[in-house]
Design an enzyme around this catalytic site. Structure first.
Site, PDB file in Angstrom:
ATOM      1  CB  CYS A  87      41.778  37.288  45.910  1.00 48.24           C
ATOM      2  SG  CYS A  87      40.059  37.723  45.636  1.00 48.24           S
ATOM      3  CG  HIS A 195      42.651  35.897  41.333  1.00 46.11           C
ATOM      4  ND1 HIS A 195      42.620  34.826  42.195  1.00 46.11           N
ATOM      5  CD2 HIS A 195      41.661  36.727  41.735  1.00 46.11           C
ATOM      6  CE1 HIS A 195      41.642  34.986  43.075  1.00 46.11           C
ATOM      7  NE2 HIS A 195      41.036  36.142  42.834  1.00 46.11           N
ATOM      8  CD  GLU A 197      45.286  32.632  41.097  1.00 41.98           C
ATOM      9  OE1 GLU A 197      46.023  33.624  41.286  1.00 41.98           O
ATOM     10  OE2 GLU A 197      44.144  32.526  41.618  1.00 41.98           O
TER      11      GLU A 197
END
Lengths: 218, 90, 745
Positions: A87, A195, A197
């Site tokens: 990002c 993302h 994560e």
């Protein structure tokens, strides 16, 4: 001994703790690298996490690229070390010239936090080497400037060299050629807007990000 | 008659400009020590079809007040010139 | 002293007389300005305090109740949760982006002031109608402001509401709730103790933005365009990047135990923060006005002391720690300046102390010398007249009795009530911190409960909901508010959570109108009744008055924020949805009463009588819902509220893109009734008996009303529409309306 992964923190970064938590899930030892230090501290891999480094003022990544740590990151990358920008981290890497192209405002001119489907286009990169080619991953996006753009020549080169590692199944932001993630010529520097994560737990809705995170520490 | 209009939207004096001050704080790192007073604004260009320059200016003024700026925090400087802006396309 | 000045600052002659008595002389301009902002409605709650006392505020798990920067409850495992809600209605009406952005910034500071890391934001938003260009301009600006500030500062916005209604035309309601977590032992209070301790101002420099913003903006309604223009210089600009650094620096200072007390600068700026910390600690404070970093030249002391420049905090530190405090701030690029010294006061046995002195240099002239506590404790307290509106019959609690209009086209009447808020919440980062199990759009948001410092997952969950209903409260503010609290409780139950605490944001009109004061007083009584019945203490709140446009008061809009816990969060709650072939069961009983409903308001009917509520029955329904959610027997669950069974069933259908075939709904009144204590569950056929047994065991009525599947939404004898039509009405309403363009006038 588990791998040491350095997570770069600029003032304004905000996904660094999430990244440490995700690294623990894939058996790596995360540690924070402060933007003002001129070293990557001997880590085995570097992640530039999401957020709004220096407030994203002027342009995302425009000020962060000049932080002292970035020279060390560039050196680490040049020596073949794995570097992943997620990002805002992807934006920083393009501003720093470690990856080609640029990220413009989303086609819809709105910030977009939403689920996204990504197709793994190449498994020849440090972010996708443990993923399955052609598989579709559920990984959320969260950005205002995620519309990947580059000139025709660069795009042709990225395609020819199989450097488009992830594509959106349903392009959410206007990125050229549905690009969600690209790597450098050495395949050790990767940037992506989604993302991984945030896709590490059934409770949160998806575990598909783990395949990408495992690749970094493989 | 066509007039080209250039509107410079600026934060009003005294209104905090976080973006300008963040840019200013970053400059010494790059060796620009003498730069002060950085303010960030917007530049907007368009053409107006109007009877004369004052009519064009009045319309641009109204457009700025009602749409392009929020007078609560922003001022606009309006430049009007006869003729379509060079290279302007839709 | 020119007595016209105090009136222009919003002080009455009586209030001016009080000031003279308190300080024993005429105040100077600086002192007058400080009393004016501190005694404004916004800061002093002078019209509402007398009523707020009736709310229940205590429970064994409440660590900090109302009156501090945020309420705090103990959630176990050594973790405490800090909660607060605030309004930024008036600033958002004139500069929507910055008004909303600074609203988010302010509420975050209230939370980390308590030592808590802000982990979630909720935004209950109310705007004028979608067909009004200015209302669209406000809505777009506010949503961008919440998104721009909240995302950038790095706190997820996990829910809220978006309501469009004529009553908010020209006066939007922008309420912001923030939740923070802290290790219980890190709890700090905003007080100054220890003679000789230092007051250190952290964060942004002080400019003229927001001078008098509190008293001018929040304490007077909007009358016409010209006076709007005069109020404009008061708008503040938010800097989320500064705030992010401020959060990190303050939490590091708190972790290192380098602060004795800490206070954010909000309304009334330094005047409030210096006097409040001093008076809470029973001390005084000397402040050097020249030591305060300024953004502009030529600022007068009264401007410096009342400026509402954003992103500032006041920390009280021991002199020996000053150097370490400054070093931490420097690392985070946060400006820090020692501006004050704590002086003796009542807490040190010095009855003549407790003075707030503003000095022109610590050794210079005294510019202001007043009792610090007088700005707070001596603020006026009004018991304004309360009168029920003419058409309200108190015996039957009925407002006017015009007949309810007849339904002419049930399908069209349903479709116009559908709206998906995705356009709003997809602009908010709602996933940061990897906690968000259920984000915006569900009955309540659900977060994992992890320790705020160690990150250890407790295996438990937290739930948050915000609810308000101006239509109910316009008919009967007491019953309407009780029903609102009840809806919050049921929203929490639908995600498996039990309530722990309530915060409220009371948005009302002009308190000088006796009908508005009656609404406020009644709403507080209704909230008290429900909160006592549900064992849910009110741990904080905000009162926003003077919400009016062109002399017309908004419908009373108390907004309830309810926080709850999920004892075991092993799986995602079933959520608002359906599975093909799932059976639809209705828990609870429908009262065929349309008073105050969305259906009635859409037909132009504004009176009547609200459905009744039996709190014991409501608790039984909530309890059964909670245990069914935890049991894993359900495939979907949704409470019945706005728009009644019709909207609840349709929302479940459109969210899963599955049709519904329902029966046993007798008439239009049952279809659109918003009577409380009802939940729809979608149950796989093999679980039906088990679910019915749980319900009957708890004495909760349950009825089979339909089955999920197909491509129609049908209710036998009342309604039959294509699923696709419902989906497009639901999906397109907000994006296509907001895509129609905006205008500022």
């Amino acid at each position: 001994m588990s791998l040491r992964v350095g997570v770069v923190v600029f003032p304004g970064s905000n996904c660094e703790q999430d990244m440490l938590e995700a690294m623990a899930l894939v058996g790596a030892e995360g540690e924070l690298l402060w933007h003002g230090d001129e070293t990557t501290n001997g880590v085995d891999a570097v992640i530039i996490p999401g957020g709004f480094a220096h407030g994203d003022y002027l342009r995302p990544g425009a000020i962060a690229r000049f932080s002292p740590v970035m020279a060390a990151v560039a050196e680490f990358a040049a020596s073949g070390g794995p570097v992943v920008g997620i990002c805002n981290g992807f934006q920083v890497l393009t501003e720093a010239g470690l990856l080609p192209g640029a990220l413009q405002k989303n086609r819809g001119l709105k910030f977009l936090c939403a689920p996204a489907e990504l197709r793994v286009e190449s498994t020849d990169s440090i972010l996708t080497r443990s993923a399955e080619a052609g598989s579709v991953l559920q990984v959320p996006i969260n950005h205002f400037e995620g519309n990947y753009t580059c000139d025709a020549e660069t795009l042709a080169q990225l395609r020819d060299e199989d450097r488009i590692v992830l594509r959106y199944v349903d392009n959410p932001n206007g990125s050229v050629d549905d690009i969600a993630g690209v790597c450098n010529a050495g395949r050790n520097v990767v940037g992506l807007m989604p993302h991984p994560e945030r896709a590490t737990s059934e409770l949160l809705g998806s575990t598909d990000g783990l395949a990408l995170l495992r690749s970094i520490v493989a | 008659m066509i007039f080209s209009v250039h509107v410079e939207v600026r934060l009003r004096p005294g209104i905090a400009d976080p973006q300008g001050s963040t840019i200013e704080k970053a400059l010494p790192t790059l060796g620009f020590d003498g730069v002060k007073g950085v303010r960030v604004g917007k530049s907007i260009r368009f053409d107006i079809d109007a009877a004369d320059e004052s009519a064009a200016r009045a319309e641009a003024d109204d457009l700025c007040r009602r749409f392009l700026t929020n007078p609560v925090i922003e001022d606009a400087v309006i430049h009007v010139e006869a003729g379509a802006a060079a290279g302007a396309t839709s | 002293m020119d007595d016209a000045i105090h009136r222009s600052l919003g002080l009455t002659d009586e209030e001016y007389g009080d000031i003279c008595r308190i300080i024993g002389r005429d105040p100077n301009h600086l002192e007058l300005a400080m009393y004016a902002v501190m005694w404004s409605e916004h800061c002093s709650y002078k019209s509402s305090r007398i009523h707020l006392k009736r709310l229940p505020t205590e429970a064994p798990w409440v660590l900090v109740g109302p009156g501090e920067n945020a309420g705090v409850v103990d959630v176990g495992d050594g973790i405490a949760a800090a909660l607060r809600i605030e309004s930024h209605n008036h600033p958002s009406a004139i500069e929507p982006y910055q008004g909303a952005a600074t609203g988010v910034g302010g509420i975050l500071r209230d939370i980390f002031t308590m030592g808590a890391r802000p982990i979630a934001i909720m935004d209950p938003l109310r705007f004028g109608p979608l067909d009004d260009p200015r209302s669209r301009w406000i809505a777009e600006g506010v949503v961008s402001g919440v998104s721009g500030y909240g995302n950038s500062v790095g706190v997820p916005t996990i829910g809220g509401e978006t309501v469009f209604d004529e009553t908010y035309k020209g006066n939007p309601l922008v309420n912001v709730l923030c939740l923070g977590l802290l290790p219980t032992e890190r709890l700090v209070l905003g007080q100054a103790t220890g003679v000789g301790n230092l007051a250190v101002l952290l964060g942004s420099s002080t400019g003229r933005d927001g001078i008098g913003g509190v008293s001018v903006l929040a304490s007077a309604g909007f009358s016409d365009e010209e006076s709007d223009a005069e109020k404009r210089p008061s708008v503040q600009v938010g800097d989320p990047f500064e705030e992010k650094r401020l959060i990190e620096a303050c939490l590091e200072l708190l972790d290192a135990r380098l602060v004795v007390g800490i206070q954010d600068l909000g309304g009334a700026g330094l005047a409030c923060a210096t006097s409040e910390t001093a008076s809470r600690g029973g001390m005084g404070m000397d402040v050097d006005v020249n030591a305060i970093p300024r953004r502009e030249q030529g600022m007068e002391p009264f401007e410096v002391m009342t400026s509402e420049s954003q992103e500032r905090m006041l920390a009280i530190v021991e002199p020996a720690d000053l150097e370490r405090v400054l070093a931490i701030c420097e690392r985070w690029e946060v400006r820090a300046a020692m501006i004050g010294i704590v002086t003796p006061g009542p807490a040190t046995g010095d009855a003549d102390g407790g003075r707030l002195r503003i000095l022109d240099g610590f050794d210079g002239d005294v510019l202001c010398d007043i009792p610090a506590a007088s700005l707070h404790e001596d603020a006026p307290l009004y018991n304004r007249p309360c009168i029920a509106p003419a058409g309200f019959d108190e015996a039957t609690r009925t407002l006017d009795t015009e007949p309810m209009p007849a339904s002419t086209d049930v399908a069209a009447e349903l479709l116009e009530l559908l709206a998906d808020n995705r356009w709003v919440f997809s602009q908010y980062d709602h996933q940061l911190f990897l906690n968000t199990v259920e984000g915006p759009g569900g009955d309540a948001a659900v977060l994992r409960l992890k320790h705020p410092v160690t990150g250890v997952d407790t295996g438990r969950g937290m739930a948050l909901t915000t609810d308000g209903n101006h239509r109910w409260c316009a008919v009967d503010p007491r019953q309407g508010t009780a029903l609102t609290v009840a809806e919050s409780l049921l929203n929490l139950a639908c995600v498996g959570a039990r309530p722990l605490a309530v915060v409220n944001c009371l948005n009302f009109g002009n308190p000088e109108h006796p009908e508005v004061m009656w609404q406020l007083s009644e709403a507080i009584d209704g909230m008290a009744e429900a909160c006592i019945a549900f064992d849910s203490p009110v741990i904080g709140g905000n009162v926003s008055l003077y919400n009016e446009s062109l002399g017309s008061d908004i419908d009373p809009t108390p907004v309830v924020g309810m926080f709850g816990l999920i004892d075991s969060l092993e799986r995602r709650p079933p959520g608002v949805g359906l599975v093909n072939g799932g059976r639809l069961l209705l828990l609870g009983t429908t009262q065929p009463e349309l008073g105050g409903s969305r259906w009635a308001r859409a037909r132009g009917h504004r009176g009547g009588r609200l459905p009744s509520i039996d709190f014991a029955e409501h608790l039984r329904v909530a309890g059964v819902t909670r245990s069914l959610v935890a049991s894993g027997l359900l495939a979907g669950v949704h409470d019945v509220s706005n728009g009644g069974l019709a909207v609840a069933l349709t929302e479940m259908a459109v969210r899963s893109n599955l049709g519904i075939s329902a029966a046993r709904i007798a008439n239009v009144a049952e279809l659109f009734s918003e009577s409380p204590s009802r939940v729809i569950v979608c149950v796989p056929p093999e679980n039906i008996t088990a679910v019915e047994n749980v319900c009957s065991g708890a004495g909760v009525p349950v009825s089979r009303i339909g089955v999920a599947g197909g491509d129609r939404i049908s209710v036998k004898g009342l309604l039959d529409i294509a699923l696709a039509d419902a989906v497009s009405a639901w999906t397109d309403r907000i994006p296509s309306a907001l895509g129609a363009g905006t205008a500022q006038d």
